[in-house]
Design an enzyme around this catalytic site. Structure first.
Site, short mmCIF file in Angstrom:
data_model
loop_
_atom_site.label_atom_id
_atom_site.label_comp_id
_atom_site.label_asym_id
_atom_site.label_seq_id
_atom_site.Cartn_x
_atom_site.Cartn_y
_atom_site.Cartn_z
N ASP A 1 0.88 -1.17 0.00
CA ASP A 1 0.00 0.00 0.00
C ASP A 1 0.91 1.22 0.00
OD1 ASP A 1 -2.94 0.98 0.76
OD2 ASP A 1 -1.48 2.19 1.86
N ILE A 2 0.76 2.09 -0.99
CA ILE A 2 1.67 3.23 -1.12
C ILE A 2 1.18 4.37 -0.22
CG2 ILE A 2 2.74 4.85 -2.72
CD1 ILE A 2 3.51 1.85 -3.15
N HIS B 1 6.79 10.48 -17.45
CA HIS B 1 7.80 11.48 -17.81
C HIS B 1 8.13 12.37 -16.61
CE1 HIS B 1 5.40 15.28 -18.48
NE2 HIS B 1 4.42 14.45 -18.76
N ASP C 1 1.64 17.43 -13.74
CA ASP C 1 2.15 16.98 -15.06
C ASP C 1 3.65 17.16 -15.14
OD1 ASP C 1 2.52 16.30 -17.70
OD2 ASP C 1 1.61 18.10 -18.52
N GLU D 1 9.41 14.37 -22.77
CA GLU D 1 8.05 14.02 -23.20
C GLU D 1 7.37 15.23 -23.79
OE1 GLU D 1 3.62 13.50 -22.83
OE2 GLU D 1 4.92 15.05 -22.00
N GLU D 2 7.58 16.36 -23.11
CA GLU D 2 6.87 17.58 -23.50
C GLU D 2 7.35 18.15 -24.83
OE1 GLU D 2 4.22 18.36 -22.13
OE2 GLU D 2 4.24 17.88 -20.00
N ASP E 1 0.90 9.31 -16.36
CA ASP E 1 1.11 10.71 -16.71
C ASP E 1 -0.11 11.50 -16.23
OD1 ASP E 1 1.79 13.11 -17.85
OD2 ASP E 1 1.88 12.39 -19.91
N ASP F 1 -3.53 9.27 -3.98
CA ASP F 1 -3.40 8.09 -3.12
C ASP F 1 -4.02 6.86 -3.79
OD1 ASP F 1 -2.92 6.52 -0.91
OD2 ASP F 1 -4.67 7.22 0.20
N ASP G 1 -1.90 3.61 -5.28
CA ASP G 1 -2.16 2.24 -4.81
C ASP G 1 -2.59 1.33 -5.96
OD1 ASP G 1 -1.50 2.94 -2.23
OD2 ASP G 1 -3.57 3.33 -1.61
N1 DPN Z 1 1.88 14.94 -20.63
C1 DPN Z 1 0.68 15.61 -21.00
C2 DPN Z 1 0.67 15.94 -22.44
O1 DPN Z 1 1.30 15.22 -23.18
O2 DPN Z 1 0.13 16.96 -22.80
C3 DPN Z 1 -0.54 15.04 -20.40
C4 DPN Z 1 -1.41 14.07 -21.05
C5 DPN Z 1 -1.26 12.71 -20.86
C6 DPN Z 1 -2.46 14.51 -21.79
C7 DPN Z 1 -2.12 11.81 -21.42
C8 DPN Z 1 -3.33 13.63 -22.35
C9 DPN Z 1 -3.16 12.29 -22.17
ZN ZN Z 2 2.26 17.75 -20.41
#
Ligand code: DPN
Ligand code: ZN
Length: 341
Positions: A60-61, A142, A154, A188-189, A217, A318, A322
């Site tokens: 359990d986290i 990410h 995010d 990722e961004e 994410d 939470d 979990d």
């Molecule tokens: N990481 C964000 C993005 O790529 O804009 C969040 C996101 C994740 C948005 C999954 C939609 C779906």
């Molecule tokens: Zn994002």
């Protein structure tokens, strides 16, 4: 989505439920395992597991642990010009923080550099090596933010939930039956650059070892929803069954190419994941189901300066953390694998 009661994952869920009155024994077993784990090192995957993993419940986290990681990421942003974007000192410090936490728990962390547009970034991975080297259950999220802010929902949220899970797994079962591999992606961004690079870097045999990839994410949105990626049915069923034990109804979501599962999916790896919503608007039905405010975004601070530690729903964080732990644990349970083999 149909949960598939006959599947190994579903029977494991059921078995865990029946064990509820044994909670005390399970706790004692976990404590004993933790003691042994602390004395051993992760570098010795062939050492016998201290207890049959099947007798241990999924960790359990503790949401306080997840929030402590978010506080650390917020502080990193505060000390580095307000963000943790790829190519900045704030991103570098985020990588160093996660690495140090993992190494303290006994993990060996691999840093994978890759080129971005005009710069360099890094992914990091760490794993608990499995007794069966041919199977890997992988999860990731990410670690970079946009440059507008600290990126706490995010994607500090997925990064921190995953870090807490990695630390809990190292204590609870450092010698799993199959490899559990954790990843934190860079860039990722900027267009899913880190996860795409990682998948491209694998040869066919390495790719084939990955049974499933789970993506996290944005898992603490302040006006969020309990969304489960419309991916592999068994994975989806496990997330759903766990959240149902907390009387939470989920909704499927198609995140398409918007996060780091995309490269895995394109390469033919089964995927799943959790999401609590970004710039989209909560509907009336969703507000009835989950609370919050209809007509407002799931995350009003998405990609904004106000994506700070105040931009998190701790209950949602939470439950989703979990659900992450439970599902990864279930996917690596011996009976699930026997059924799948
Ligand atoms: N990481 C964000 C993005 O790529 O804009 C969040 C996101 C994740 C948005 C999954 C939609 C779906
Ligand atoms: Zn994002």
């Amino acid at each position: 989505m149909n949960v598939g009661r006959g599947s190994g994952i579903a029977s494991r869920v059921a078995a865990d439920r029946h064990r509820e009155d044994d909670t005390m024994n399970v706790r004692i077993a976990i404590a004993a395992a933790a003691t042994v784990a602390a004395a051993s090192t992760l570098a010795a995957p062939t050492a016998a597991a201290p207890d049959d993993p099947a007798t241990l419940a999924a960790p359990d986290i503790d949401v306080a642990a997840v929030q402590a990681h978010l506080d650390a990421l917020q502080q990193i942003a505060d000390e580095n010009g307000g963000n943790r974007a790829t190519g900045t000192t704030g991103y570098r410090a985020s990588v160093d923080y996660v690495t140090e936490q993992l190494e303290t728990a006994g993990y060996t962390v691999t840093e994978q550099p890759f080129d971005t547009f005009g710069g360099e970034s890094y992914n990091i991975t760490a794993e608990l090596a499995g007794a069966d080297p041919s199977r890997v259950v992988m999860l990731g999220g990410h670690l970079d933010s946009v440059d507008a802010g600290a990126g706490i929902n995010d994607n500090g949220s997925g990064s921190a939930g995953e870090l807490a899970t990695a630390l809990a797994f190292a204590e609870a079962n450092p010698n799993p039956s199959v490899t559990v591999r954790f990843a934190w992606w860079g860039a990722e961004e900027q267009g899913l650059l880190g996860s795409s690079h990682y998948v491209d870097s694998l040869d066919a045999a390495e790719l084939d070892r990955i049974d499933v990839y789970l993506n996290f994410d944005m898992i603490g949105s302040p006006n969020g929803g309990y969304f489960v990626y419309d991916g592999d049915d068994a994975v989806e069923g496990t997330f759903n069954e766990f959240l149902a034990t907390r009387d939470i109804q989920t909704a499927p979501t198609t995140v398409g190419g918007r996060s780091d599962h995309a490269a895995f999916e394109d390469a033919g790896v089964p995927i799943g994941g959790l999401f609590t919503g970004a710039e989209g608007t909560k509907t009336e039905e969703e507000a009835q189901l989950w609370g919050g405010t209809a007509g407002e975004p799931y995350d009003p601070c998405y990609h904004s300066e106000c994506d700070t530690t105040a931009n998190i729903d701790p209950t949602m964080l939470d439950n989703m953390s979990d659900a992450m732990s439970y599902t990864v644990w279930s996917l690596t349970a011996p009976e699930t694998l026997d059924d799948a083999a």
